[in-house]
Design a protein around this motif. Sequence first.
Motif, PDB file in Angstrom:
ATOM      1  N   GLY A 169      75.340  37.428  98.668  1.00 56.07           N
ATOM      2  CA  GLY A 169      75.716  37.177  97.116  1.00 56.07           C
ATOM      3  C   GLY A 169      74.963  35.888  96.782  1.00 56.07           C
ATOM      4  O   GLY A 169      73.863  35.397  97.338  1.00 56.07           O
ATOM      5  N   GLY A 170      75.297  35.633  95.365  1.00 54.00           N
ATOM      6  CA  GLY A 170      74.332  34.304  94.773  1.00 54.00           C
ATOM      7  C   GLY A 170      74.310  34.433  93.255  1.00 54.00           C
ATOM      8  O   GLY A 170      75.184  35.117  92.596  1.00 54.00           O
ATOM      9  N   LEU A 171      73.603  33.652  92.652  1.00 52.44           N
ATOM     10  CA  LEU A 171      73.205  33.643  91.485  1.00 52.44           C
ATOM     11  C   LEU A 171      72.010  34.286  90.999  1.00 52.44           C
ATOM     12  O   LEU A 171      70.943  34.205  91.533  1.00 52.44           O
ATOM     13  CB  LEU A 171      73.026  31.942  90.972  1.00 52.44           C
ATOM     14  CG  LEU A 171      72.720  31.636  89.565  1.00 52.44           C
ATOM     15  CD1 LEU A 171      74.088  31.905  88.731  1.00 52.44           C
ATOM     16  CD2 LEU A 171      72.447  30.031  89.510  1.00 52.44           C
ATOM     17  N   ARG A 185      71.622  42.739  96.684  1.00 53.98           N
ATOM     18  CA  ARG A 185      72.245  43.399  97.598  1.00 53.98           C
ATOM     19  C   ARG A 185      73.068  42.750  98.474  1.00 53.98           C
ATOM     20  O   ARG A 185      72.687  41.858  99.017  1.00 53.98           O
ATOM     21  CB  ARG A 185      71.245  44.353  98.341  1.00 53.98           C
ATOM     22  CG  ARG A 185      71.561  45.391  99.226  1.00 53.98           C
ATOM     23  CD  ARG A 185      70.329  46.149  99.861  1.00 53.98           C
ATOM     24  NE  ARG A 185      70.004  45.327 101.186  1.00 53.98           N
ATOM     25  CZ  ARG A 185      69.565  45.878 102.160  1.00 53.98           C
ATOM     26  NH1 ARG A 185      69.153  47.393 102.133  1.00 53.98           N
ATOM     27  NH2 ARG A 185      68.899  45.251 103.344  1.00 53.98           N
ATOM     28  N   LEU A 186      74.388  43.314  98.460  1.00 46.67           N
ATOM     29  CA  LEU A 186      75.510  42.744  99.373  1.00 46.67           C
ATOM     30  C   LEU A 186      75.329  43.615 100.756  1.00 46.67           C
ATOM     31  O   LEU A 186      75.133  44.763 100.688  1.00 46.67           O
ATOM     32  CB  LEU A 186      76.705  42.764  98.868  1.00 46.67           C
ATOM     33  CG  LEU A 186      76.928  42.241  97.353  1.00 46.67           C
ATOM     34  CD1 LEU A 186      78.318  42.221  97.069  1.00 46.67           C
ATOM     35  CD2 LEU A 186      76.529  40.591  97.522  1.00 46.67           C
ATOM     36  N   THR A 234      81.852  36.997  99.303  1.00 46.24           N
ATOM     37  CA  THR A 234      80.863  36.440  98.851  1.00 46.24           C
ATOM     38  C   THR A 234      80.893  36.413  97.322  1.00 46.24           C
ATOM     39  O   THR A 234      80.920  37.317  96.279  1.00 46.24           O
ATOM     40  CB  THR A 234      79.736  37.274  99.428  1.00 46.24           C
ATOM     41  OG1 THR A 234      78.436  36.611  99.042  1.00 46.24           O
ATOM     42  CG2 THR A 234      79.537  38.707  98.898  1.00 46.24           C
ATOM     43  N   GLN A 235      80.473  35.297  96.895  1.00 49.54           N
ATOM     44  CA  GLN A 235      80.427  34.885  95.466  1.00 49.54           C
ATOM     45  C   GLN A 235      79.112  35.821  94.676  1.00 49.54           C
ATOM     46  O   GLN A 235      77.899  35.348  95.116  1.00 49.54           O
ATOM     47  CB  GLN A 235      80.260  33.449  95.037  1.00 49.54           C
ATOM     48  CG  GLN A 235      80.328  33.181  93.580  1.00 49.54           C
ATOM     49  CD  GLN A 235      81.429  33.594  92.729  1.00 49.54           C
ATOM     50  OE1 GLN A 235      82.854  33.021  93.070  1.00 49.54           O
ATOM     51  NE2 GLN A 235      81.387  34.087  91.805  1.00 49.54           N
ATOM     52  N   VAL A 236      79.335  36.184  93.525  1.00 50.36           N
ATOM     53  CA  VAL A 236      78.339  36.739  92.874  1.00 50.36           C
ATOM     54  C   VAL A 236      78.503  36.116  91.265  1.00 50.36           C
ATOM     55  O   VAL A 236      79.473  36.267  90.701  1.00 50.36           O
ATOM     56  CB  VAL A 236      78.223  38.277  92.647  1.00 50.36           C
ATOM     57  CG1 VAL A 236      77.193  38.594  91.826  1.00 50.36           C
ATOM     58  CG2 VAL A 236      77.851  38.840  94.063  1.00 50.36           C
TER      59      VAL A 236
END
Length: 124
Positions: free
Chosen positions: A9-11, A19-20, A118-120
């Motif tokens: 995840g991410g910004l 891609r997770l 997971t943060q997206v």
Amino acid sequence: QVQLVESGGGLVQAGGSLRLSCAASGRTSSGLTMGWFRQAPGKEREFVAAVSWIGGNPYYADSVKGRFTISRENAKNTGYLQMNTLKPEDTAIYYCAARTSSIVTRQWYEYNYWGQGTQVTVSS
């Protein structure tokens, strides 16, 4: 028991890609189905995509069809969610889930095991 660990995840800016990954361990028998769900603040958990470990067609939510691709690498016991053309409305916590059945379902309560999430975040 099945343990799931997500990553990736991410910004990202709108239009970008992420891609997770979801690494499974424990009783990862061939009769496993892996799904991805997401939950945005103040909203219910919603289905994103799912696929059976033994093959067959993947299933997608209409909102992500054509932009997201679910896949699995059985030899590594790892599933993936490739997310392209991301939109701000894709912002959510994404969860990997597994159920000990080869029958794919879109209902979150049918899944026995869950990752930590997971943060997206997609910026406009």
